[in-house]
Design an enzyme around this catalytic site. Structure first.
Site, mmCIF file in Angstrom:
data_model
loop_
_atom_site.group_PDB
_atom_site.id
_atom_site.type_symbol
_atom_site.label_atom_id
_atom_site.label_comp_id
_atom_site.label_asym_id
_atom_site.label_seq_id
_atom_site.Cartn_x
_atom_site.Cartn_y
_atom_site.Cartn_z
ATOM 1 N N ARG A 1 8.732 -16.657 -7.656
ATOM 2 C CA ARG A 1 9.673 -15.549 -7.903
ATOM 3 C C ARG A 1 9.258 -14.655 -9.063
ATOM 4 N NH1 ARG A 1 13.154 -19.856 -6.512
ATOM 5 N NH2 ARG A 1 14.218 -19.479 -4.519
ATOM 6 N N LYS B 1 3.575 -0.334 -8.653
ATOM 7 C CA LYS B 1 3.688 -0.479 -7.203
ATOM 8 C C LYS B 1 2.659 -1.500 -6.722
ATOM 9 C CE LYS B 1 5.386 3.938 -5.396
ATOM 10 N NZ LYS B 1 5.050 5.080 -4.509
ATOM 11 N N GLU C 1 -7.395 12.121 -5.968
ATOM 12 C CA GLU C 1 -6.159 11.831 -6.697
ATOM 13 C C GLU C 1 -6.093 12.653 -7.987
ATOM 14 O OE1 GLU C 1 -3.683 10.199 -5.660
ATOM 15 O OE2 GLU C 1 -4.352 8.679 -4.215
ATOM 16 N N LYS D 1 0.244 11.180 -14.307
ATOM 17 C CA LYS D 1 0.953 10.106 -13.611
ATOM 18 C C LYS D 1 1.900 9.375 -14.556
ATOM 19 C CE LYS D 1 1.051 6.416 -10.382
ATOM 20 N NZ LYS D 1 0.436 5.756 -9.233
ATOM 21 N N GLU E 1 10.899 5.737 -8.214
ATOM 22 C CA GLU E 1 10.748 6.729 -7.151
ATOM 23 C C GLU E 1 12.092 7.107 -6.514
ATOM 24 O OE1 GLU E 1 8.095 7.269 -3.172
ATOM 25 O OE2 GLU E 1 7.130 6.239 -4.834
ATOM 26 N N ARG F 1 9.265 11.269 -8.838
ATOM 27 C CA ARG F 1 8.057 10.457 -8.659
ATOM 28 C C ARG F 1 7.496 10.595 -7.251
ATOM 29 N NH1 ARG F 1 6.928 4.208 -10.568
ATOM 30 N NH2 ARG F 1 5.025 3.896 -9.382
ATOM 31 N N ASN G 1 3.358 11.393 -3.853
ATOM 32 C CA ASN G 1 3.022 11.169 -2.441
ATOM 33 C C ASN G 1 2.330 12.373 -1.804
ATOM 34 O OD1 ASN G 1 4.150 8.562 -2.316
ATOM 35 N ND2 ASN G 1 6.200 9.404 -2.008
ATOM 36 N N HIS H 1 -0.349 12.074 0.902
ATOM 37 C CA HIS H 1 -0.420 10.681 1.326
ATOM 38 C C HIS H 1 0.230 10.408 2.674
ATOM 39 C CE1 HIS H 1 -1.873 10.117 -2.699
ATOM 40 N NE2 HIS H 1 -1.989 8.817 -2.535
ATOM 41 N N HIS I 1 -2.411 8.555 4.663
ATOM 42 C CA HIS I 1 -2.311 7.160 5.098
ATOM 43 C C HIS I 1 -2.521 7.038 6.606
ATOM 44 C CE1 HIS I 1 0.147 5.600 1.400
ATOM 45 N NE2 HIS I 1 -1.127 5.749 1.140
ATOM 46 N N HIS J 1 -9.902 6.256 0.946
ATOM 47 C CA HIS J 1 -8.551 6.693 0.595
ATOM 48 C C HIS J 1 -8.551 8.114 0.043
ATOM 49 C CE1 HIS J 1 -4.394 6.492 -0.738
ATOM 50 N NE2 HIS J 1 -4.783 6.862 -1.942
#
Length: 516
Positions: free
Chosen positions: A284, A306, A348, A386, A396, A400, A404, A407, A411, A423
């Site tokens: 956990r 993330k 990026e 960032k 987000e 934020r 994306n 993306h 993606h 990427h």
């Protein structure tokens, strides 16, 4: 951890800016003049008037030696504290010296309002100040790291953070540091000790990076007295799966990790996503640290907490926010990064320029040679964009989502291409495609997509969707994107360089490819 020294003439704002900077970084702020007065039990004016300036300088040297031996802090220096070569060498050996540039008018305005007596500026202020600045002109001009201190203390403090690549970010349970430090891999054990991070430590890396840096990192832990071992996973996006996560969980158990242990993600974005997610879910949740080794990871993937892995249907569909305890970037490792990976990471960087740094975008638009020549600045500026965004919106909920940009299409391109597109390559194509969509919808300035395409092409990145990729397959991939809600996919679309609009709902995804 290095000290940060603020230097400049009286009135340049060293103490005020020092407090703002120290507050941002959760460090102690030390005013060297106050330290001298405490030790001497007399004011600076009394010391100089009664014993002379040379005695004051001797006390200053002793005070500097004392504070340099303490834990990392922001140190506001007196206006002549580094005049002695020995003092300057000491400061530069244990930290970074930032010179505060301030024009004469501002200095006079500030000093005329200051109730503190300045013994070396006795008499007519303007003449005394002018004489001092002339005498110290060569000395003051010799410091390379400089910021304009005429802005507000908060803005100057942020400029210093951008320059140094040092931040303090709010996490779920505790704040954590983001540090850019040349040679940082060799100080990792010391950084762990300073933060009381737990052991045993498991360094997770992939087959590409492990042979380059794992032994060096493990040696740093050994010197600091930590129990540390390495665990190597296959390299590449194709292995960003639940099977690899399961391998990591088994490795944690096999190395007797517990909730007090620390996982170190040494590698690119795939490694940090997988190791971070495994740490988030093991028992956990246990602590983890990100050590990015690719440009893309330094400026994007390692920042913000993330974590996750891919499903056959799409990228990053399973994940969690799990903040690291530390992010350490060592720019030296970019020397071993293949050129094609560096170019890929620049997509990026361009994205961050579009979101919030016109200067960064313009630098990228000059092409590969200009970027490669100024790579250190590029990394620091892209990191700053960032960090600023995630500090404003950690989970987000709003702005934020600007990150994306490129993306949603990107993606899908990665997935449908079977990850033959890197990427960054996919994100670059995605940015141009989404900019065309933004122009079609009237969201973006006309011609913005061409401006983006020109910048990306100058970096050697593709900007056109490969003709052999089925548009229907791309639409299917976007329809299972995690940004889909209530029958629409939500895009972050560029408006102009420096501005992105988030939450643009597109129900008919065929619109994305109308201009293709």
């Amino acid at each position: 951890m290095e000290h940060i020294f603020l230097y400049g003439p009286s009135g340049s704002g060293k103490s005020t800016i020092g407090k703002a900077l120290a507050n941002n970084l959760a460090l102690e702020c030390v005013d060297l003049d106050i330290e001298i007065e405490h030790q001497a039990r007399a004011t600076s004016t009394q010391i100089i008037n009664e014993s002379g300036e040379e005695t004051f300088r001797d006390l200053e040297t002793n005070a500097l030696k004392k504070v340099c031996g303490k834990k990392s802090s922001v140190i506001a220096l007196g206006g002549g504290a580094l005049w002695r070569d020995s003092n300057r060498m000491l400061a530069e050996s244990c930290g970074q010296v930032i010179f505060l540039d301030t024009d004469m008018v501002t200095l006079i305005e500030r000093l005329s309002k200051d109730e503190n007596q300045r013994p070396l500026l006795a008499g007519e202020l303007v003449l005394s100040l002018k004489s001092m600045l002339e005498a110290r002109a060569v000395h003051y001009g010799s410091f390379a790291r400089r910021v304009d201190s005429t802005e507000t203390p908060e803005k100057v403090a942020w400029s210093i953070q951008e320059m140094l690549g040092r931040y303090r970010i709010r996490g779920e349970t505790e704040d954590y540091d983001v540090i850019s430090q040349v040679g940082g891999l060799d100080t990792l054990g010391d950084l762990f000790q300073a933060r009381k991070l737990g052991e045993p430590v498991l360094v997770v890396s992939d087959t590409n990076v492990a042979v380059l840096y794992s032994e060096r990192v493990l040696a740093s832990f050994k010197r600091a007295g930590y129990q540390a071992k390495g665990l190597v996973i296959p390299a590449g996006e194709a292995h960003k799966t639940i099977e690899t996560v399961s391998t990591l969980w088994s490795g944690f158990l096999g190395n007797e990790m517990d909730r007090r242990s620390t996982v170190v993600a040494l590698g690119g974005g795939v490694v940090s996503d997988l190791a971070g997610f495994a740490a988030a879910t093991f028992l956990r949740g246990c602590g983890w640290v990100a050590i990015p080794t690719t440009l893309l990871s330094m400026v994007d993937a390692s920042l913000g907490g993330k974590t996750g892995f891919d499903l056959p249907e799409g990228k990053n569909l399973v994940g969690a926010f799990h903040s690291p305890r530390l992010v350490l970037t060592d720019p030296e490792v970019l020397s071993t990064l293949p050129e094609e990976e560096c170019r890929s990471g620049l997509a990026e960087v361009v994205k961050h320029g579009v979101i919030g740094d016109r200067h960064l975008f313009n630098l990228c638009a000059q092409g590969w040679k200009a970027v490669n020549t100024n790579l250190a600045e590029v990394v620091l500026r892209a990191m700053a964009v960032k960090v600023k965004v995630i500090m404003a919106d950690p989970y987000e909920k709003n702005i934020r989502a600007a990150l994306n940009l490129g993306h949603t299409v990107g993606h899908a391109l990665e997935l449908v291409s079977g990850y033959s597109l890197r990427h960054g390559e996919a994100v670059g194509i995605g940015m141009v495609t989404e900019a065309r969509l933004a122009e079609h919808l009237g969201v973006a300035e006309k011609g913005l997509s061409e401006v983006l395409a020109k910048a990306l092409l100058a970096l050697g990145l593709p900007v056109i969707i490969p003709h052999d990729l089925c548009r229907a397959d791309l639409i299917r991939a976007m329809n299972v994107d995690k940004k889909k809600s209530a029958g629409a996919v939500y895009f972050s679309l560029p408006v102009r360089i420096g501005e992105v609009q988030v939450g643009v709902a597109i129900e008919d995804l065929k619109l994305v490819f109308e201009e293709d």
